[in-house]
Design an enzyme around this catalytic site. Structure first.
Site, mmCIF file in Angstrom:
data_model
loop_
_atom_site.group_PDB
_atom_site.id
_atom_site.type_symbol
_atom_site.label_atom_id
_atom_site.label_comp_id
_atom_site.label_asym_id
_atom_site.label_seq_id
_atom_site.Cartn_x
_atom_site.Cartn_y
_atom_site.Cartn_z
ATOM 1 N N ASP A 105 0.983 10.213 -1.849
ATOM 2 C CA ASP A 105 1.429 8.940 -2.477
ATOM 3 C C ASP A 105 0.274 7.956 -1.386
ATOM 4 O O ASP A 105 -0.062 6.693 -1.665
ATOM 5 C CB ASP A 105 2.580 8.347 -1.920
ATOM 6 C CG ASP A 105 3.525 8.900 -3.128
ATOM 7 O OD1 ASP A 105 3.894 10.299 -2.718
ATOM 8 O OD2 ASP A 105 3.841 8.314 -4.128
ATOM 9 N N ASN A 150 3.674 12.224 1.528
ATOM 10 C CA ASN A 150 4.143 12.660 0.087
ATOM 11 C C ASN A 150 5.394 12.907 0.214
ATOM 12 O O ASN A 150 6.343 12.722 1.018
ATOM 13 C CB ASN A 150 3.363 14.062 -0.274
ATOM 14 C CG ASN A 150 3.863 14.246 -1.730
ATOM 15 O OD1 ASN A 150 3.424 13.626 -2.621
ATOM 16 N ND2 ASN A 150 3.942 15.777 -2.043
#
Ligand code: MRU
Length: 363
Positions: free
Chosen positions: A244, A254
């Site tokens: 992310d 993540n």
């Protein structure tokens, strides 16, 4: 991607230029429902409630959200406030704020409302198309890693473990972590995917398993706790996950649980790759643990599980009703545990030097 013979994407703009269609990912895999987003509040709710989710996809949703804001805001102040609210809908994936800033910047130059709307539409569509192309290239670069392992194993199946859903549902096409898997599969490489169920919202069990099944790729859903055991017994050749937000030094945020997979991969000398488009690098931050904002979501996502009952979707309570629960949605894997990054420009080491070698303009 092709699903049951039809071309399907998780998001698209209707011909009217002001209605955004999205797959409601909360309902998959048992129901395929398409929703219309026509107001800023609907866009924000879709992001917050995870109708749409995954870093590149919430970026593209935010980009189209700016277009909707332009159509619906009464004046410039309301438009700016709408953009601020969209960008803040979820904090961890850097793609969201990046995409909103890019489309709002493109709009500033337009002299008339019609021209501003045209500029927003062009820029949002460009972000959408660029993400597709980035993911396609990630697939090509990553498939070479899978091909090398397949060759070393004399063509016996390559076992890949992935966490969460970093597939086309999380992007627009191909996915990030799944792109190399789709390309390798198209190339005829024999492979099998271990799919972490990814509690609490089960993006692996619900979404990755659905995607892989529709593509005819052999896969097995496992509990989030099974990965270490599988790795110790030689049943995983490679891990690929998405992210992310990744710092310029290579620290990776993540889905919660990614860090534990990286630790187990490290202990078992198994390559741990992170696949990402350049839109997911945060070029401003250096220390992932200290600097990346980690979203805390509702405790009810931990307390309840959702699944298909005899006739309908059911939501059931697991722990004692009085037990508190906590729900950090992401974690940070330090760069030292990452074997490398698979980007649209190729594969590099998880270090500032490696990343800047592929993206020298960010020096
Ligand atoms: O909370 P989610 O489902 O939005 O989290 C998604 C992930 O963690 C993905 O792995 C990440 O966004 C990469 S998507 C290509």
């Amino acid at each position: 991607m092709i699903v049951d013979g039809k071309q399907l994407r998780p998001i698209w703009l209707e011909a009217d230029g002001r209605t955004v269609k999205v797959i409601d990912q909360r309902r998959l895999p048992h129901e395929l429902v398409i929703l219309d987003l026509t107001t800023v509040d609907q866009v924000i709710e879709a992001i917050v409630e995870m109708v749409v989710r995954g870093a590149p996809l919430i970026g593209v949703t935010g980009a189209y959200g700016v277009l909707i804001a332009l159509h619906t805001a009464e004046n410039e102040a309301a438009f700016m406030e709408a953009c601020r609210r969209i960008a803040a809908a979820r904090p961890t994936a850097v793609n969201l704020a990046w995409a909103v800033a890019r489309v709002s910047a493109a709009v500033q130059a337009g002299p008339s409302p019609g021209e501003r709307q045209a500029a927003a539409r062009r820029e949002a569509a460009a972000i959408d198309a660029e993400e597709v192309e980035r993911c396609r290239r990630i697939g090509e670069h990553g498939a070479r890693l899978i091909a090398a392992i397949s060759q070393a194993k004399n063509g016996t199946p390559v076992n890949i473990l992935t966490h969460c859903n970093a597939g086309w549902l999380a992007c627009v096409e191909w996915g990030t972590a799944t792109a190399p898997i789709y390309v390798a599969h198209e190339q005829g490489i024999d492979l099998h995917v271990w799919v972490d169920e990814t509690r609490p919202l089960n993006q692996g069990a619900r979404l990755t398993a659905w995607e892989l099944g529709k593509a005819g790729i052999r896969h097995t859903v496992v509990t989030d706790n099974a990965g270490g055991h599988l790795m110790q017994h030689g049943r995983v050749d490679l891990l690929i996950v998405g992210t992310d937000r990744t710092t310029r030094t290579g620290d990776v945020a993540n889905k919660i649980g990614t860090y534990l997979k990286a630790l187990a991969a490290w202990d078992n000398h198994i390559p741990f790759y992170v696949a990402l488009p350049s839109s997911t690098f945060d070029w401003e931050r250096r220390d992932g643990l200290r600097e990346i904002p980690i979203e805390e979501r509702s405790a009810d996502e931990v307390r309840f599980v959702q699944g298909l009952g005899p006739n309908q979707t059911l939501r059931v309570l697991v722990p004692p009703a009085a037990s508190p629960a906590a729900n950090p949605a992401f974690d940070v894997t330090p760069a030292r545990l990452v074997t490398g990054f698979i980007t649209e420009r190729g594969v590099c080491s998880a270090s500032e030097e490696g990343i800047l070698g592929l993206f020298p303009e960010k020096k």
